[in-house]
Scaffold this motif. Structure first.
Motif, mmCIF file in Angstrom:
data_model
loop_
_atom_site.group_PDB
_atom_site.id
_atom_site.type_symbol
_atom_site.label_atom_id
_atom_site.label_comp_id
_atom_site.label_asym_id
_atom_site.label_seq_id
_atom_site.Cartn_x
_atom_site.Cartn_y
_atom_site.Cartn_z
ATOM 1 N N PHE A 145 0.821 -1.208 0.000
ATOM 2 C CA PHE A 145 0.000 0.000 0.000
ATOM 3 C C PHE A 145 0.859 1.264 0.000
ATOM 4 O O PHE A 145 0.583 2.223 -0.730
ATOM 5 C CB PHE A 145 -0.935 0.011 1.203
ATOM 6 N N SER A 146 1.913 1.291 0.806
ATOM 7 C CA SER A 146 2.728 2.501 0.901
ATOM 8 C C SER A 146 3.510 2.738 -0.385
ATOM 9 O O SER A 146 3.650 3.887 -0.836
ATOM 10 C CB SER A 146 3.683 2.420 2.097
ATOM 11 N N ILE A 161 -8.682 9.381 0.519
ATOM 12 C CA ILE A 161 -8.178 8.045 0.179
ATOM 13 C C ILE A 161 -8.865 7.018 1.069
ATOM 14 O O ILE A 161 -8.856 7.136 2.300
ATOM 15 C CB ILE A 161 -6.662 7.942 0.376
ATOM 16 N N HIS A 162 -9.469 6.014 0.448
ATOM 17 C CA HIS A 162 -10.025 4.868 1.155
ATOM 18 C C HIS A 162 -9.223 3.630 0.770
ATOM 19 O O HIS A 162 -9.047 3.343 -0.415
ATOM 20 C CB HIS A 162 -11.496 4.654 0.792
ATOM 21 N N VAL A 179 2.230 6.290 7.556
ATOM 22 C CA VAL A 179 2.612 6.735 6.209
ATOM 23 C C VAL A 179 1.454 7.329 5.406
ATOM 24 O O VAL A 179 1.697 8.061 4.435
ATOM 25 C CB VAL A 179 3.261 5.588 5.402
ATOM 26 N N PHE A 180 0.213 7.040 5.778
ATOM 27 C CA PHE A 180 -0.919 7.589 5.036
ATOM 28 C C PHE A 180 -1.396 8.884 5.691
ATOM 29 O O PHE A 180 -1.337 9.039 6.903
ATOM 30 C CB PHE A 180 -2.068 6.574 4.949
ATOM 31 N N SER A 184 -7.486 9.846 5.031
ATOM 32 C CA SER A 184 -7.532 8.464 4.557
ATOM 33 C C SER A 184 -8.211 7.587 5.597
ATOM 34 O O SER A 184 -8.208 7.891 6.793
ATOM 35 C CB SER A 184 -6.128 7.937 4.248
ATOM 36 N N LYS A 185 -8.798 6.484 5.112
ATOM 37 C CA LYS A 185 -9.480 5.547 6.012
ATOM 38 C C LYS A 185 -9.316 4.134 5.480
ATOM 39 O O LYS A 185 -9.450 3.894 4.270
ATOM 40 C CB LYS A 185 -10.961 5.899 6.149
ATOM 41 N N LEU A 186 -9.034 3.206 6.371
ATOM 42 C CA LEU A 186 -8.898 1.797 6.033
ATOM 43 C C LEU A 186 -10.185 1.069 6.364
ATOM 44 O O LEU A 186 -10.660 1.115 7.502
ATOM 45 C CB LEU A 186 -7.734 1.166 6.808
ATOM 46 N N TRP A 187 -10.746 0.384 5.352
ATOM 47 C CA TRP A 187 -11.898 -0.487 5.531
ATOM 48 C C TRP A 187 -11.392 -1.914 5.401
ATOM 49 O O TRP A 187 -10.883 -2.302 4.340
ATOM 50 C CB TRP A 187 -12.958 -0.195 4.473
ATOM 51 N N ILE A 188 -11.500 -2.692 6.465
ATOM 52 C CA ILE A 188 -10.934 -4.031 6.459
ATOM 53 C C ILE A 188 -11.899 -4.980 7.160
ATOM 54 O O ILE A 188 -12.542 -4.620 8.149
ATOM 55 C CB ILE A 188 -9.544 -4.029 7.145
#
Length: 219
Positions: A145-146, A161-162, A179-180, A184-188
């Protein structure tokens, strides 16, 4: 970066994750790909709640009605090759989105367990002012991702950023937070606690790309 873990609340997503992990089921590549696609649809639905909306007048055969519709300019970027079924699931819900594709893979220069993440291919529209959705089913170390984020810098600055993933490690999630950017948001779907010495998620599910599309030769 904010984090939304879907399986913190029980839902049908539990069943799809269970089948993805199950060695007695995951050999069925069609079902494996479809379950990743389904999870992409679930997370696209959840993500849609945070988009920008405006009212639109719609004419029906019997009158008119005002409906709030999303206004974000979306770009879905999947990390090849494992990201393709997840990309399709997201695209099923955001069918008017633009699309971007990028390669990021583990390169083993000495033919041992040590690896580096290489990015070699990119096809993308402009990201300037748009909402970027990065899709990769496995979030192990977070380096894919990074590295992809760095590779996309020349495409413009997205407004939001998603990140969408299926299974991640706690270590990888914590790394991405460093790093983000804040927008931004992480959907997991779910987060596992460990990485093994080779950088694979434990218990995880194995190599998602191989399970989707068949084994590959290392290079």
């Amino acid at each position: 970066m904010k984090v939304q873990e879907i399986l913190k609340e029980n839902s049908i997503a539990n069943r799809f994750i269970s089948q993805l992990r199950d060695t007695n089921i995951q050999h069925d590549r069609m079902r494996f790909r479809r379950n990743i696609e389904r999870l992409g649809e679930i997370m696209a639905y959840e993500l849609s709640k945070e988009l920008e909306y405006e009212n639109k007048n719609v004419e029906t055969p019997l009158g008119s009605v005002t409906v709030a519709t999303p206004q974000d300019e979306l770009v879905i970027c999947s990390i090849l090759r494992a990201g393709l079924p997840l990309h399709q699931g997201i695209l099923n819900y955001f069918d008017d989105a633009e699309n971007s594709f990028i390669s990021a893979y583990r390169h083993h220069p000495d033919n041992d367990e040590k690896f580096e993440i290489l990015v070699e291919y990119l096809a993308s529209p402009s990201l300037e002012g748009k909402t970027l959705i990065l899709a990769d089913p496995m979030l192990a170390t977070g380096r894919s991702f990074s590295n992809v984020l760095k590779a996309l810098e020349s495409m413009g600055n997205p407004a939001m950023i998603h990140l969408v993933s299926v299974i991640g490690s706690q270590e990888g999630v914590e790394y991405l937070k460093t790093v983000f950017p804040e927008n931004s948001k992480l959907w997991i779907a779910t987060i596992d606690k460990e990485l093994d010495a080779n950088g694979y998620i434990v218990p995880g599910l194995g190599d998602a790309g191989d399970l989707c599309f068949g084994n590959k030769l290392q290079h």
